[in-house]
Design a protein around this motif. Structure first.
Motif, short mmCIF file in Angstrom:
data_model
loop_
_atom_site.label_atom_id
_atom_site.label_comp_id
_atom_site.label_asym_id
_atom_site.label_seq_id
_atom_site.Cartn_x
_atom_site.Cartn_y
_atom_site.Cartn_z
N UNK A 1 102.30 -106.70 -44.95
CA UNK A 1 103.24 -105.63 -45.29
C UNK A 1 103.68 -105.74 -46.75
N UNK A 2 103.94 -106.95 -47.25
CA UNK A 2 104.33 -107.13 -48.65
C UNK A 2 103.22 -106.68 -49.58
N UNK A 3 101.97 -107.00 -49.22
CA UNK A 3 100.85 -106.60 -50.08
C UNK A 3 100.71 -105.07 -50.12
N UNK A 4 100.90 -104.41 -48.99
CA UNK A 4 100.79 -102.95 -48.97
C UNK A 4 101.87 -102.31 -49.84
N UNK B 1 105.71 -103.62 -41.21
CA UNK B 1 105.25 -104.51 -40.14
C UNK B 1 105.28 -103.79 -38.79
N UNK B 2 106.27 -102.92 -38.57
CA UNK B 2 106.31 -102.17 -37.32
C UNK B 2 105.10 -101.23 -37.20
N UNK B 3 104.68 -100.65 -38.33
CA UNK B 3 103.47 -99.81 -38.31
C UNK B 3 102.24 -100.67 -38.02
N UNK B 4 102.12 -101.81 -38.68
CA UNK B 4 100.97 -102.67 -38.44
C UNK B 4 100.94 -103.17 -37.00
N UNK B 5 102.09 -103.44 -36.43
CA UNK B 5 102.16 -103.91 -35.05
C UNK B 5 101.66 -102.85 -34.08
N UNK C 1 110.03 -92.25 -45.14
CA UNK C 1 108.75 -91.98 -44.50
C UNK C 1 108.40 -93.03 -43.46
N UNK C 2 108.73 -94.29 -43.73
CA UNK C 2 108.49 -95.32 -42.72
C UNK C 2 109.29 -95.05 -41.45
N UNK D 1 108.10 -90.99 -39.98
CA UNK D 1 106.68 -90.78 -39.66
C UNK D 1 106.10 -91.88 -38.79
N UNK D 2 106.94 -92.74 -38.23
CA UNK D 2 106.44 -93.86 -37.42
C UNK D 2 105.65 -93.32 -36.22
N UNK D 3 104.37 -93.68 -36.08
CA UNK D 3 103.58 -93.19 -34.93
C UNK D 3 103.93 -93.95 -33.66
N UNK D 4 103.66 -93.38 -32.50
CA UNK D 4 103.93 -94.09 -31.25
C UNK D 4 102.92 -95.20 -31.03
#
Length: 316
Positions: A198-201, A227-231, A261-262, A265-268
């Protein structure tokens, strides 16, 4: 670049009456014959309004009746962001140039009417009451009433009569409170691997959108959201695309844009294999019944006689 004509300017300055000032602006006033608006110096040289508010006030005064002058419409027209335009509209409203009122339409719904007055002081001295015009059922949410050339209203000894079907416009004392900000998404477990990715992104966003330069403190604060998106098994390139596409120009607060946006736009989460598998069809099973005549077993939804007994009874 347009070609300049210094000779024409020299001739125009020579024709000005009287001696020219040693410094400061020099006016060359050419009368307008079309597409002009009369603006009072009380607005153009207002001592308390900001330059943005004065500019927006002059722009609104020049628009025809029915033009949209809300924050969204002005943001689409000018380079200033929503916050500066909203602050300028509040300045105009505080000094009486802009008035917002809630009126009830013919279909019973409430709509916001925006009225711009070119001389607020004259309006108050004349004691005039602004009346909301009758509007059809299909009306935009925000419809300004702005004349193209707004002359000063003539003084009236008595206030204008108010029709019974149209109550006077009431200016709300203050705007509606803003809804609370939604919290930043949080992962179930912020593992070191998730934190590092997440830090790198976040740090790499400026390589894809030059305006998204985040500080170390911003990155540390926004890491749980990424991190929530990556999870939820969103790929890094998909996260990068969601955070850098269609940015406002210029984006004045990069960290706030990324946070918004985080959050919105968080996807399910991805559905599991059991949820994606089609539901198995259960076979239709008709229960067994004992015939009331011969006690032979037969299939039927209700008890009674078997087919043989029914045929014998029909033949008899």
């Amino acid at each position: 670049m347009a070609t300049q004509h210094p000779n024409a300017l020299t001739r125009a300055l020579a024709e000005l009456p009287g001696p020219l000032p040693a410094f400061g602006v020099i006016h060359i006033a050419i009368p307008h014959t079309s597409r002009f608006t009369i603006v009072g110096n009380h607005l153009a040289q207002h001592a308390e309004l900001s330059l943005v508010a004065i500019g927006i006030g002059v722009h609104i005064q020049s628009l025809p009746v029915g033009s949209l002058v809300g924050i969204k419409a002005l943001t689409a027209r000018f380079a200033e962001g929503e916050m500066r335009i909203a602050a300028a509209l509040r300045e105009l409203e505080a000094h009486g140039y802009l008035r917002r009122a809630h009126v009830r339409l013919a279909n019973g719904r409430m709509a916001t009417r925006t009225v711009f007055c070119n001389q607020p002081g004259a309006l108050e001295r004349a004691g005039r009451v602004v009346v909301a015009p009758k509007v059809p059922p299909a009306v935009p949410e925000e419809a300004p009433a702005v004349p193209e050339e707004a002359p000063a209203p003539p003084p009236a000894p008595e206030p204008d009569p108010v029709p019974e079907s149209h109550p006077p416009v009431r200016v709300p004392p203050r705007t509606a409170p803003k809804p609370p900000r939604r919290p930043l998404p949080q992962p179930r477990e912020l593992t070191p691997e998730l934190r590092q990715t997440a830090s790198a992104i976040l740090a790499d966003l400026r390589n894809h959108a030059e305006a998204l330069v985040l500080s170390e403190a911003d990155v540390e604060e926004l890491v749980p959201g990424v991190a929530a998106w990556l999870e939820r098994e969103v790929r890094p390139d998909a996260i990068r695309h969601a955070l850098t596409t269609d940015l406002p120009k210029p984006p004045k607060y990069p960290a706030k844009i990324v946070r918004h946006r985080l959050t919105t736009l968080l996807p399910p989460p991805l559905p599991g294999a059991e949820e994606l598998a089609p539901a198995a069809r259960r076979p239709l099973v008709i229960p067994l019944q004992n015939c009331d005549g011969c006690d032979r077993a037969f299939r039927s939804r209700e008890p009674g006689h078997c087919r043989g007994c029914r045929d014998l009874a029909a033949a008899a």
